[in-house]
Write an enzyme that holds these catalytic residues in place. Sequence first.
Site, PDB file in Angstrom:
ATOM      1  N   ASP A 103      62.853  17.887  38.858  1.00  0.00           N
ATOM      2  CA  ASP A 103      62.476  16.886  39.852  1.00  0.00           C
ATOM      3  C   ASP A 103      63.654  16.715  40.794  1.00  0.00           C
ATOM      4  O   ASP A 103      64.725  16.276  40.378  1.00  0.00           O
ATOM      5  CB  ASP A 103      62.158  15.572  39.121  1.00  0.00           C
ATOM      6  CG  ASP A 103      61.490  14.569  40.045  1.00  0.00           C
ATOM      7  OD1 ASP A 103      61.598  14.731  41.270  1.00  0.00           O
ATOM      8  OD2 ASP A 103      60.873  13.621  39.529  1.00  0.00           O
ATOM      9  N   ASP A 194      58.677  18.928  45.473  1.00  0.00           N
ATOM     10  CA  ASP A 194      59.933  18.634  44.792  1.00  0.00           C
ATOM     11  C   ASP A 194      59.866  18.580  43.269  1.00  0.00           C
ATOM     12  O   ASP A 194      60.796  18.139  42.630  1.00  0.00           O
ATOM     13  CB  ASP A 194      60.510  17.324  45.323  1.00  0.00           C
ATOM     14  CG  ASP A 194      59.730  16.132  44.816  1.00  0.00           C
ATOM     15  OD1 ASP A 194      58.504  16.229  44.727  1.00  0.00           O
ATOM     16  OD2 ASP A 194      60.355  15.108  44.497  1.00  0.00           O
ATOM     17  N   GLU A 195      58.770  18.997  42.722  1.00  0.00           N
ATOM     18  CA  GLU A 195      58.658  18.977  41.265  1.00  0.00           C
ATOM     19  C   GLU A 195      58.041  20.259  40.760  1.00  0.00           C
ATOM     20  O   GLU A 195      57.169  20.830  41.408  1.00  0.00           O
ATOM     21  CB  GLU A 195      57.743  17.829  40.816  1.00  0.00           C
ATOM     22  CG  GLU A 195      58.381  16.465  40.808  1.00  0.00           C
ATOM     23  CD  GLU A 195      57.401  15.416  40.279  1.00  0.00           C
ATOM     24  OE1 GLU A 195      56.757  15.690  39.254  1.00  0.00           O
ATOM     25  OE2 GLU A 195      57.282  14.379  40.928  1.00  0.00           O
ATOM     26  N   CYS A 606      14.927   7.200  74.533  1.00  0.00           N
ATOM     27  CA  CYS A 606      14.420   8.374  73.827  1.00  0.00           C
ATOM     28  C   CYS A 606      13.419   7.955  72.764  1.00  0.00           C
ATOM     29  O   CYS A 606      13.708   7.101  71.934  1.00  0.00           O
ATOM     30  CB  CYS A 606      15.560   9.145  73.179  1.00  0.00           C
ATOM     31  SG  CYS A 606      14.998  10.493  72.127  1.00  0.00           S
ATOM     32  N   CYS A 609      14.876   8.866  69.065  1.00  0.00           N
ATOM     33  CA  CYS A 609      15.984   8.205  68.410  1.00  0.00           C
ATOM     34  C   CYS A 609      16.377   6.890  69.058  1.00  0.00           C
ATOM     35  O   CYS A 609      17.266   6.193  68.579  1.00  0.00           O
ATOM     36  CB  CYS A 609      17.210   9.118  68.367  1.00  0.00           C
ATOM     37  SG  CYS A 609      17.915   9.408  69.994  1.00  0.00           S
ATOM     38  N   HIS A 624      20.071  16.159  75.823  1.00  0.00           N
ATOM     39  CA  HIS A 624      19.603  15.336  74.726  1.00  0.00           C
ATOM     40  C   HIS A 624      18.380  15.948  74.077  1.00  0.00           C
ATOM     41  O   HIS A 624      18.241  15.972  72.862  1.00  0.00           O
ATOM     42  CB  HIS A 624      19.278  13.938  75.249  1.00  0.00           C
ATOM     43  CG  HIS A 624      18.948  12.972  74.165  1.00  0.00           C
ATOM     44  ND1 HIS A 624      19.908  12.362  73.399  1.00  0.00           N
ATOM     45  CD2 HIS A 624      17.760  12.530  73.695  1.00  0.00           C
ATOM     46  CE1 HIS A 624      19.324  11.571  72.514  1.00  0.00           C
ATOM     47  NE2 HIS A 624      18.016  11.648  72.677  1.00  0.00           N
ATOM     48  N   HIS A 628      17.764  17.427  70.213  1.00  0.00           N
ATOM     49  CA  HIS A 628      16.718  17.180  69.236  1.00  0.00           C
ATOM     50  C   HIS A 628      16.092  18.468  68.757  1.00  0.00           C
ATOM     51  O   HIS A 628      15.746  18.601  67.588  1.00  0.00           O
ATOM     52  CB  HIS A 628      15.648  16.266  69.838  1.00  0.00           C
ATOM     53  CG  HIS A 628      16.016  14.822  69.775  1.00  0.00           C
ATOM     54  ND1 HIS A 628      16.092  14.133  68.601  1.00  0.00           N
ATOM     55  CD2 HIS A 628      16.361  13.939  70.744  1.00  0.00           C
ATOM     56  CE1 HIS A 628      16.450  12.873  68.845  1.00  0.00           C
ATOM     57  NE2 HIS A 628      16.629  12.727  70.145  1.00  0.00           N
TER      58      HIS A 628
END
Length: 690
Positions: A103, A194-195, A606, A609, A624, A628
């Site tokens: 470590d 680091d380990e 729309c 949606c 758009h 769809h």
Amino acid sequence: MEESESASDKPRPWQSYHTVYTNAKAVDQEKVQKVVYEMSKGSKYFENEERKEAFIRQKIEHMRARADKLSAADLSHYQKDADKRILELESTRDLSRIWLHVDMDAFYAAVETLSNPSLKGKPMAVGSMSMISTANYEARKFGVRAAMPGFIARKLCPDLIFVPTDFKKYTYYSDLTRKVFWDYDPNFMAASLDEAYVDITKVCEERSITGAEIAEELRSRVYEETGLTCSAGVAPNRLLAKVCSDINKPNGQFVLPNDRMAVMTFISSLPIRKIGGIGKVTENILKGVFGVSTCEEMLQKGSFLCALFSHSSADFFLSVGLGLGGTDTPEVRFRKSISSERTFSATEDAALLYQKLANIAEMLSADMQKEGLSGRTLTLKLKTASFEVRTRAVTLQKYISLSDDILKHASNLLKAELPISLRLIGLRVSHFNEDKGGVPGDPKQKTLTTFLISGDASRRTGDDQRFLGSDLSDLHFISEKETAISLDDNETCHHEFGDPFERKHLSDIDDKNCISSINACEMEKIDELSSNKTAAMVNTADVKEWTTKSPKRDLSRVSEDDSSVQREPEGSNPDRLNKEPSTSGNEEFFSSNQMEMLFWVDDYKCSLCGAELPSSFVEERQEHSDFHLAERIQKEESGTGSSSLIPRLRIVPKDYSGSQNRRKKHKSSPKQGMHLPIDSFFTKKGSRQL
DNA sequence: CTGCTCTGC
DNA sequence: GGTAGCAGAGCAG
């Protein structure tokens, strides 16, 4: 609130605020505790911590109640169970290996000091005002710790020097250390930059020297190569080695002999918190419910552990009590997921959120490309302005890795959560293409071959390493000297490995839901109600367009604070229904017929949606509608579209997707026009806010 | 099997 | 003013 009687005098609320970084050995423990508390108190973060703590207390309460209910008969039953398992576990004890855990000492800080010697001797922290990664030992005296926000650290230590993180540097030094480790064990397991775990059994034998000597040598070699110090622990298994490396840190080592008695003695008085895999929460639970604070007590409470925890959890706890841990070198494991997440200042501006999402998708995609990965499960992670964390996932039929694909599905997940005020967005991809089940007990040989043949071509070469954070990217670290091909005798295979032994053992605990689950449900409902409108709008647009720019103003600020407060009235706003005269119609339409037709209700909304797009936006409308169409097509190809999500928006097809595959193409369109309409998509903020 | 939460560094 | 980013594992449904 309660508590306190006795007590010498006044209450000390800070004493009950424990964070991961407050338990440290600073010179003035009490003061640190108090500063941390004072700096945190009242913040959203703090409130969330309190909620979490309350939840844990509840959990403990509940478990305790269950424990109390156990009859003598139950206990005797579980005692037998525990005894049996202990016996079984004991039989697996392997004292034949010698593991060394290295470590590096205050790694990032040490590296920074190396490249800027003037920092030597001064309190310094690597990180930012918002978060510290590592502090050097001078700073630690003041109570500055990793994972502590910088502004608190500065309060504790006004002279603290902040140095920004530079992973490239750390990786470079990390690799230097790994070359040393490699000399002792070509299959060493890197746990992080680091380990590492090094199996020194063979070297010890070959050179007939002790583990302690190897440790000394390895450490001084690391120092020679890098100018950095490290600490080491030597023990018969990885779990113990890890504990040992912490004992004489910094720049020290500790050796636990391969002797059962020695191990048992060592473990007996060891606080459970020292064990990798037992953190703050687990410690609290074990202590709060069973009064277990040392490893030895794990065994004494074996019957309770078996009664209240899952099999795997109980086994882990018992094995800890026995001082058992991993001794084998597991075959190469591939990474199981890859993710990217970012924190930003909280916002509920959907356009902004989508922009963040798009950024994350791109970063993630780039990371995936680098490693040649593609996966079919996409998980969206969100952290609300109040620090509540949620995740939402979809599993697709296709493997994806391209930014657009990720974004497409991610936006679907996100839109279902709107409106919402967020401070973090993250994306994770798992279920990789090549993770053909974890390579079941096959010769390493094959594994390596597989690994080479498969995506590894795109793996980083030799040393072009950077890779922020994720050490797993080093999964197959190959020393420059070694040709990747020379792996016949399973050399050159280093894998990162997080856990010395299994961990995560207690997700269960709360058997049927504690109260908070209920709350969660309620919250969901609210969300559901309220999301409709915005969600519908969101669908409309193509993420890319939106994100190009969002002429947001201070409106967002005003409402920024508590989204839920705002959200609710809006969601339940009856007007919503009025506004969507076609809603129910659409619903039928969808269910009955996949060939939906798009038309513009009232010439601006729309029909599919609910997105709003004035007739003057011809191009956008075309887009758009393409959208769809694509969405429908996509629905077919990704069959399962069912985004796990709420059947909430009936107005919108379930697997509505924000496809933008072709978005790019007509990007040429007048951006001019984009801004306005985008803004108007959001009735919430838009002027036409009913 | 999938989705989600939990846990830890 | 202000509290990261990443990953693995367990478990309910």
